[in-house]
Design an enzyme around this catalytic site. Structure first.
Site, PDB file in Angstrom:
ATOM      1  N   ARG A   1       0.814  -1.232   0.000  1.00  0.00           N
ATOM      2  CA  ARG A   1       0.000   0.000   0.000  1.00  0.00           C
ATOM      3  C   ARG A   1       0.839   1.270   0.000  1.00  0.00           C
ATOM      4  NH1 ARG A   1      -2.738  -3.280   3.559  1.00  0.00           N
ATOM      5  NH2 ARG A   1      -4.575  -4.211   2.616  1.00  0.00           N
TER       6      ARG A   1
ATOM      7  N   HIS B   1      -1.195  18.212 -26.025  1.00  0.00           N
ATOM      8  CA  HIS B   1      -1.334  16.762 -25.852  1.00  0.00           C
ATOM      9  C   HIS B   1      -2.605  16.203 -26.474  1.00  0.00           C
ATOM     10  CE1 HIS B   1       2.081  17.394 -23.288  1.00  0.00           C
ATOM     11  NE2 HIS B   1       2.148  16.123 -22.952  1.00  0.00           N
TER      12      HIS B   1
ATOM     13  N   GLU C   1      -4.617  17.300 -10.177  1.00  0.00           N
ATOM     14  CA  GLU C   1      -5.204  17.752 -11.435  1.00  0.00           C
ATOM     15  C   GLU C   1      -6.710  17.976 -11.338  1.00  0.00           C
ATOM     16  OE1 GLU C   1      -3.281  16.195 -14.975  1.00  0.00           O
ATOM     17  OE2 GLU C   1      -5.088  16.574 -16.124  1.00  0.00           O
TER      18      GLU C   1
ATOM     19  N   HIS D   1      -1.861  13.444 -28.860  1.00  0.00           N
ATOM     20  CA  HIS D   1      -2.312  12.053 -28.668  1.00  0.00           C
ATOM     21  C   HIS D   1      -3.072  11.562 -29.880  1.00  0.00           C
ATOM     22  CE1 HIS D   1      -1.992  12.108 -24.008  1.00  0.00           C
ATOM     23  NE2 HIS D   1      -0.931  11.551 -24.555  1.00  0.00           N
TER      24      HIS D   1
ATOM     25  N   ARG E   1      -3.409  22.022 -13.264  1.00  0.00           N
ATOM     26  CA  ARG E   1      -2.375  21.067 -13.669  1.00  0.00           C
ATOM     27  C   ARG E   1      -2.629  20.599 -15.107  1.00  0.00           C
ATOM     28  NH1 ARG E   1       0.663  16.156 -10.365  1.00  0.00           N
ATOM     29  NH2 ARG E   1       1.852  15.438 -12.155  1.00  0.00           N
TER      30      ARG E   1
ATOM     31  N   ASN F   1      -0.909  19.802 -20.149  1.00  0.00           N
ATOM     32  CA  ASN F   1      -1.267  18.985 -21.317  1.00  0.00           C
ATOM     33  C   ASN F   1      -1.338  19.803 -22.601  1.00  0.00           C
ATOM     34  OD1 ASN F   1      -1.485  16.614 -19.817  1.00  0.00           O
ATOM     35  ND2 ASN F   1      -3.549  17.159 -19.171  1.00  0.00           N
TER      36      ASN F   1
ATOM     37  N   GLU G   1       8.972  19.367 -24.480  1.00  0.00           N
ATOM     38  CA  GLU G   1       8.331  19.572 -23.170  1.00  0.00           C
ATOM     39  C   GLU G   1       8.926  20.788 -22.463  1.00  0.00           C
ATOM     40  OE1 GLU G   1       5.695  17.861 -22.298  1.00  0.00           O
ATOM     41  OE2 GLU G   1       5.794  15.963 -23.371  1.00  0.00           O
TER      42      GLU G   1
ATOM     43  N   HIS H   1       6.633  10.722 -28.467  1.00  0.00           N
ATOM     44  CA  HIS H   1       5.612  11.519 -27.777  1.00  0.00           C
ATOM     45  C   HIS H   1       5.931  13.025 -27.871  1.00  0.00           C
ATOM     46  CE1 HIS H   1       2.741  12.689 -24.739  1.00  0.00           C
ATOM     47  NE2 HIS H   1       3.708  13.239 -24.037  1.00  0.00           N
TER      48      HIS H   1
ATOM     49  N   LYS I   1       7.202  23.276 -13.241  1.00  0.00           N
ATOM     50  CA  LYS I   1       6.347  22.126 -12.935  1.00  0.00           C
ATOM     51  C   LYS I   1       6.075  22.059 -11.429  1.00  0.00           C
ATOM     52  CE  LYS I   1       4.923  17.520 -13.812  1.00  0.00           C
ATOM     53  NZ  LYS I   1       4.950  16.306 -14.590  1.00  0.00           N
TER      54      LYS I   1
ATOM     55  N   LYS J   1       2.845  11.503 -10.863  1.00  0.00           N
ATOM     56  CA  LYS J   1       1.931  10.679 -11.674  1.00  0.00           C
ATOM     57  C   LYS J   1       2.658   9.394 -12.029  1.00  0.00           C
ATOM     58  CE  LYS J   1      -1.119  13.944 -14.027  1.00  0.00           C
ATOM     59  NZ  LYS J   1      -1.502  14.497 -15.353  1.00  0.00           N
TER      60      LYS J   1
HETATM   61  P1  NAD Z   1      11.536   6.076 -22.483  1.00  0.00           P
HETATM   62  O1  NAD Z   1      11.496   5.841 -21.048  1.00  0.00           O
HETATM   63  O2  NAD Z   1      10.993   5.024 -23.374  1.00  0.00           O
HETATM   64  O3  NAD Z   1      13.028   6.417 -22.928  1.00  0.00           O
HETATM   65  C1  NAD Z   1      13.303   6.667 -24.284  1.00  0.00           C
HETATM   66  C2  NAD Z   1      14.441   5.779 -24.792  1.00  0.00           C
HETATM   67  O4  NAD Z   1      15.694   6.286 -24.313  1.00  0.00           O
HETATM   68  C3  NAD Z   1      14.371   4.348 -24.317  1.00  0.00           C
HETATM   69  O5  NAD Z   1      14.813   3.493 -25.344  1.00  0.00           O
HETATM   70  C4  NAD Z   1      15.362   4.336 -23.150  1.00  0.00           C
HETATM   71  O6  NAD Z   1      15.883   3.055 -22.883  1.00  0.00           O
HETATM   72  C5  NAD Z   1      16.437   5.241 -23.683  1.00  0.00           C
HETATM   73  N1  NAD Z   1      17.264   5.903 -22.680  1.00  0.00           N
HETATM   74  C6  NAD Z   1      16.861   6.411 -21.507  1.00  0.00           C
HETATM   75  N2  NAD Z   1      17.865   7.078 -20.930  1.00  0.00           N
HETATM   76  C7  NAD Z   1      18.936   6.965 -21.748  1.00  0.00           C
HETATM   77  C8  NAD Z   1      20.256   7.456 -21.691  1.00  0.00           C
HETATM   78  N3  NAD Z   1      20.664   8.267 -20.712  1.00  0.00           N
HETATM   79  N4  NAD Z   1      21.102   7.128 -22.693  1.00  0.00           N
HETATM   80  C9  NAD Z   1      20.667   6.363 -23.730  1.00  0.00           C
HETATM   81  N5  NAD Z   1      19.420   5.896 -23.855  1.00  0.00           N
HETATM   82  C10 NAD Z   1      18.562   6.211 -22.861  1.00  0.00           C
HETATM   83  O7  NAD Z   1      10.746   7.421 -22.884  1.00  0.00           O
HETATM   84  P2  NAD Z   1      10.626   8.850 -22.189  1.00  0.00           P
HETATM   85  O8  NAD Z   1      10.450   9.796 -23.309  1.00  0.00           O
HETATM   86  O9  NAD Z   1      11.696   9.090 -21.193  1.00  0.00           O
HETATM   87  O10 NAD Z   1       9.270   8.735 -21.366  1.00  0.00           O
HETATM   88  C11 NAD Z   1       8.040   8.467 -22.002  1.00  0.00           C
HETATM   89  C12 NAD Z   1       7.109   7.904 -20.981  1.00  0.00           C
HETATM   90  O11 NAD Z   1       6.924   8.850 -19.940  1.00  0.00           O
HETATM   91  C13 NAD Z   1       5.718   7.591 -21.516  1.00  0.00           C
HETATM   92  O12 NAD Z   1       5.331   6.328 -21.062  1.00  0.00           O
HETATM   93  C14 NAD Z   1       4.839   8.662 -20.913  1.00  0.00           C
HETATM   94  O13 NAD Z   1       3.517   8.218 -20.685  1.00  0.00           O
HETATM   95  C15 NAD Z   1       5.548   8.954 -19.626  1.00  0.00           C
HETATM   96  N6  NAD Z   1       5.313  10.309 -19.101  1.00  0.00           N
HETATM   97  C16 NAD Z   1       4.916  10.408 -17.816  1.00  0.00           C
HETATM   98  C17 NAD Z   1       4.696  11.651 -17.264  1.00  0.00           C
HETATM   99  C18 NAD Z   1       4.320  11.776 -15.834  1.00  0.00           C
HETATM  100  O14 NAD Z   1       3.975  12.874 -15.379  1.00  0.00           O
HETATM  101  N7  NAD Z   1       4.378  10.694 -15.074  1.00  0.00           N
HETATM  102  C19 NAD Z   1       4.910  12.808 -18.029  1.00  0.00           C
HETATM  103  C20 NAD Z   1       5.334  12.667 -19.344  1.00  0.00           C
HETATM  104  C21 NAD Z   1       5.537  11.397 -19.877  1.00  0.00           C
HETATM  105  N1  GLY Z   2       2.777  15.409 -17.497  1.00  0.00           N
HETATM  106  C1  GLY Z   2       1.611  16.029 -17.009  1.00  0.00           C
HETATM  107  C2  GLY Z   2       1.516  16.083 -15.535  1.00  0.00           C
HETATM  108  O1  GLY Z   2       2.429  15.731 -14.842  1.00  0.00           O
HETATM  109  O2  GLY Z   2       0.527  16.481 -15.032  1.00  0.00           O
END
Ligand code: NAD
Ligand code: GLY
Length: 358
Positions: A117, A244, A233, A248, A237, A241, A181, A261, A223, A139
């Site tokens: 939990r 987005h 949100e 999306h 917040r 987006n 971003e 993305h 942020k 998130k």
């Molecule tokens: P990712 O985690 O897939 O990383 C992108 C690629 O880069 C992957 O192949 C990874 O292995 C590689 N990589 C990572 N660090 C590296 C490094 N230092 N050197 C070489 N390669 C490296 O993608 P991302 O763009 O980091 O994240 C996208 C994800 O984040 C999505 O799932 C999205 O939904 C999520 N997201 C979440 C929030 C949130 O608020 N929680 C906000 C935005 C996006």
């Molecule tokens: N990436 C959008 C949020 O964190 O709310």
């Protein structure tokens, strides 16, 4: 090293930003008394896992290296993390460390939210996108076949350690997607930062350390303020987006294979700026400044020509944030001034998209 705090009362936590942060000095203070599980993936682990394990010194720990890719951000992979914790005999005082991009961060955070939990976790984001967005704000979650991030929880980390050295190995395309971003914060609430980005785009493209550290810090500071004011949100917040809803729709219409993305968000932000002018909500040069900066940063700015406007608009209508037939859009009054709008419907978006030459 720079330090910021996300002020959320008893859930407040620091964000450390700088080079050489994967050290005992910066990691050990944020661990619980129990064992640590470091979760990473097959791409990032060979680069940085040994450094993290070494920084844990004699703190009991285990590691889990997952396959790389958004397609693995599933309940099944999330369960693997939970099973691993159970097999380690991890107790409530354990700590998870997420070492990787947003995929690893979101999944590890969600495992931390659910195991017993809720246990402690630390983010060590290694993509620019995760450093300026995904690792901050709590998130967490995974995808379902029906859609992205449909299951999750708000669960704040104990700390976010942004080691800027990790960006040295990030592929260029991923780096540029993260810059989208960064631009987002300028557009939604920080006109001065947007101007700084216009002036310093070449330094960012060269990955100049000082420029990058400034841009990451300023993005996280923005942020932090948004999250502190609206952690779950209920209101503003949602401004995070920007781009987005259009983005999306573009990702969905192209099967999640053509655009990263951040690339889809770049196109989406241009469309949001163009639509704001089209609807008479903003005046030029909002759109051209938005497009020129994103183009200058090597990002796409026009929607794919082979996707009909009606298809994009239909995907937008299915966005989970909509209310009845009205689309919920983040629009702009000017650079640095975004707002939530639900006045427009699908046919108005189609009319706009058909007339928008990009
Ligand atoms: P990712 O985690 O897939 O990383 C992108 C690629 O880069 C992957 O192949 C990874 O292995 C590689 N990589 C990572 N660090 C590296 C490094 N230092 N050197 C070489 N390669 C490296 O993608 P991302 O763009 O980091 O994240 C996208 C994800 O984040 C999505 O799932 C999205 O939904 C999520 N997201 C979440 C929030 C949130 O608020 N929680 C906000 C935005 C996006
Ligand atoms: N990436 C959008 C949020 O964190 O709310």
């Amino acid at each position: 090293m720079q330090r910021l705090v996300i002020p959320l009362d008893e859930r407040s936590y620091p964000i450390l930003i700088g080079p050489r942060l994967i050290t005992p000095e910066h990691i050990l203070p944020y661990l619980g008394k129990g064992p640590v599980l470091v979760v990473s993936n097959e791409t990032v682990a060979p680069l940085y896992l040994q450094a993290v394990l070494a920084a844990l010194e004699d703190h009991p720990h285990s590691q889990l290296v997952l396959p790389d890719g958004e397609q693995w951000k599933t309940l099944a992979t999330w369960e693997r993390i939970l099973q691993h914790l159970a097999e380690m005999g991890a107790t409530r005082d354990c700590t998870l460390i997420a070492l990787g991009g947003g995929v690893i961060g979101d999944m590890t955070g969600f495992a931390a939210a659910a195991y017993m939990r809720g246990v402690r976790f630390v983010q060590i984001p290694t993509t620019l996108l995760a450093q300026v967005d995904a690792s901050v704000g709590g998130k967490t979650g995974v995808n379902l076949p029906a859609g992205k991030n449909l299951v999750g929880a708000f669960h704040q980390p104990a700390a976010v350690l942004i080691d800027t050295d990790t960006l040295n190995t990030l592929p260029q395309r991923e780096f540029l997607a993260g810059l989208a971003e960064v631009v987002k914060y300028g557009l939604i609430r920080d006109a001065e930062f947007f101007s700084w980005l216009e002036t310093n785009q070449d330094r960012l493209l060269q990955r100049e350390a000082d420029a990058l550290a400034f841009a990451i810090h300023r993005s996280c500071a923005n942020k932090a303020e948004v999250v502190a004011a609206d952690e779950r949100e209920q209101g503003n917040r949602a401004l995070l987006n920007l781009g987005h809803t259009f983005g999306h729709a573009i990702e969905t219409a192209t099967g999640y294979t053509r655009y990263l993305h951040g690339e889809a968000v770049a196109i989406g932000m241009c469309l949001a700026a163009a639509f704001s002018e089209y609807a008479g909500l903003a005046r030029p040069p909002l759109f051209t400044r938005t497009r020129d900066l994103l183009q200058g940063l090597g990002l796409p700015t026009t929607p794919p020509e082979d996707v009909p406007a009606a298809t994009l608009a239909a995907h937008m209508r299915l966005d989970k944030k909509n209310l009845q037939d009205r689309l919920r859009l983040i629009l702009l009054r000017e650079i640095g001034d975004a707002f939530i709008d639900d006045h427009y419907n699908e046919s108005q978006i189609i009319e706009f998209l058909q007339g928008h030459a990009g």
